[in-house]
Design a protein around this motif. Structure first.
Motif, short mmCIF file in Angstrom:
data_model
loop_
_atom_site.label_atom_id
_atom_site.label_comp_id
_atom_site.label_asym_id
_atom_site.label_seq_id
_atom_site.Cartn_x
_atom_site.Cartn_y
_atom_site.Cartn_z
N THR A 48 0.85 -1.19 0.00
CA THR A 48 0.00 0.00 0.00
C THR A 48 0.88 1.23 0.00
OG1 THR A 48 -1.87 1.08 1.11
CG2 THR A 48 -0.19 0.12 2.53
N LYS A 49 0.36 2.33 -0.51
CA LYS A 49 1.12 3.57 -0.58
C LYS A 49 0.55 4.57 0.41
CE LYS A 49 2.96 6.94 -3.88
NZ LYS A 49 2.71 7.71 -5.11
N GLN A 50 1.44 5.16 1.22
CA GLN A 50 1.05 6.17 2.19
C GLN A 50 1.99 7.36 2.02
OE1 GLN A 50 -1.45 6.56 4.06
NE2 GLN A 50 -0.85 8.14 5.52
N HIS A 100 -3.70 -1.31 6.90
CA HIS A 100 -4.47 -0.19 6.38
C HIS A 100 -4.33 1.01 7.31
CE1 HIS A 100 -6.93 -2.59 3.44
NE2 HIS A 100 -6.54 -3.56 4.25
N TYR A 101 -4.17 2.19 6.73
CA TYR A 101 -4.08 3.42 7.52
C TYR A 101 -5.47 4.04 7.60
CZ TYR A 101 -2.38 7.91 9.23
OH TYR A 101 -2.16 9.03 9.99
N TRP A 106 -2.54 2.65 12.09
CA TRP A 106 -2.40 1.52 11.18
C TRP A 106 -3.12 0.32 11.79
CZ3 TRP A 106 -0.30 1.91 6.41
CH2 TRP A 106 0.49 3.04 6.14
N GLU A 132 0.97 7.14 14.67
CA GLU A 132 0.85 7.20 13.21
C GLU A 132 2.01 6.49 12.51
OE1 GLU A 132 0.47 11.19 11.93
OE2 GLU A 132 -1.56 11.45 12.73
#
Length: 359
Positions: A48-50, A100-101, A106, A132
């Motif tokens: 996933t991209k954050q 998942h954020y 998370w 975070e």
């Protein structure tokens, strides 16, 4: 004597310039513009991209490990964020975690069981980060109830491969489960959907979303729907899931499409099934359990998936990735699975990051 000194200085300057040119060329050529599949060993890849970071989550040795990197194609710093306890419902068989954020934390959704094989004890649990930072400490938020009678926790039912997604201001969970708890893992698997009260609590009761019924998702020794992942484009919502047998070359991907952005996702009639939308070939065997990310510059869509290392039955798998496009009707076009060793252009923007940072 003066002429000799000048000559030596000129030689030194030319040599220095040539060394500089040579170093510059080496620096440029060291940044490869392509990569090849597979990118690493493993299964059930969740990427996933954050912000500017790619977070990769996977399980190994009954632990959950996270990588954070500026690159899609390279793992970065690694940290084990959770280890299975010595006792309890989740002490063994840790499978397919997703991270998942959500609202500043998370959340990790994972499957585990008391023992196996047979793998008849699998349930789904949730972990939550205390800050975070993806590498912060995590607290165990407990087991999710995935049966038909939430008032009776003892009636919980087998559940794996949970994913979550937001739609129209509500949070939903989708997972692979059994219709009822039985004593054999040779049991058909179905996709269920349920609204969530919060990221660690399901709301209401589960809804049967999809069963293995179509000719392209049946025909083997065990019919499965599992590994569901949500893919969005604009106001369109898709669920890409795995079907057929995970240990065979026939493992492949099907798709559910929400008919209208305002349709209730808890109503199975509001979804249309299509497939197969992505499958193996003579060089790539049994593709399944994918995730989706944008390239570093946000211009490309990529699918990350696992495949079998050989045609022999079993779960010896590796992780691959490739770009995909979109059809004129707005549905994804995953194309053909790319053979191992064939050069693929690195995700758009990734080369520039490496040239800039030198890392």
């Amino acid at each position: 004597m003066k002429m000799r000194i000048i000559t030596l200085l000129l030689v030194a300057l030319v040599s220095f310039a040539r060394c500089g040119e040579k170093e510059e060329v080496i620096g440029e050529s060291a940044v490869s513009e392509t990569f090849t599949n597979p990118v690493w060993n493993g299964a059930d890849p969740w990427l996933t991209k954050q912000g500017d970071d790619y977070v990769y989550c996977y399980s190994a040795n009954n632990s959950i490990i996270v990588s954070r990197s500026k690159y899609m194609t390279k793992k970065g710093e690694l940290e084990t964020i959770w280890r299975a306890p010595a006792t309890g419902w989740n002490k063994n068989c840790v499978w397919a975690p997703e991270i998942h954020y959500i609202d500043g934390h998370w959340y990790v959704y994972y499957a585990a069981g008391v023992s196996g094989p047979p793998f008849i004890h699998q349930r789904t649990g949730v972990l939550r980060s205390k800050t975070e930072d993806v590498f912060s400490d995590y607290e165990d938020m407990g087991i999710l109830y995935t049966g038909d009678n939430p008032d009776d926790p003892e009636t919980n039912v087998w559940a794996i491969d949970m994913t979550v997604f937001e739609h129209q201001g509500k949070l939903f969970a989708i997972w692979s489960g059994w219709k009822e708890q039985v004593d054999t893992d040779a049991t058909p698997q179905h996709l269920y959907i349920q609204e969530m009260e919060n990221p660690y609590t399901l709301k209401g009761t589960r809804v049967l979303l999809s069963s293995p019924e179509e000719s392209w998702e049946t025909g083997g020794p065990l019919n499965l729907n599992e590994g569901a992942e949500v893919l969005k484009k604009g106001d369109q919502v898709f669920v890409i899931y795995s079907c057929r047998e995970s240990w065979l070359v026939e493992y492949r991907q099907g798709m559910l499409q929400l008919n209208d952005t305002n349709a209730d996702p808890l109503n199975p009639d509001n979804w249309t099934k299509k497939g197969p939308v992505f499958q193996g070939n003579s060089a790539v065997y049994g593709v399944g359990h994918c995730s989706f990310v944008k390239s570093p510059d946000e211009t490309e869509d990529w699918i990350i998936y696992h495949s079998k290392k050989s045609t022999e039955p079993g779960w010896n798998r590796d992780v691959r990735m490739q770009p995909f496009t979109w059809n004129s009707d707005g549905t994804p076009n995953f194309g053909n699975a790319i053979s191992a060793g064939k050069p693929i252009n690195r995700p758009s923007g990734e080369v520039e990051i490496e040239q800039t940072t030198g890392e």
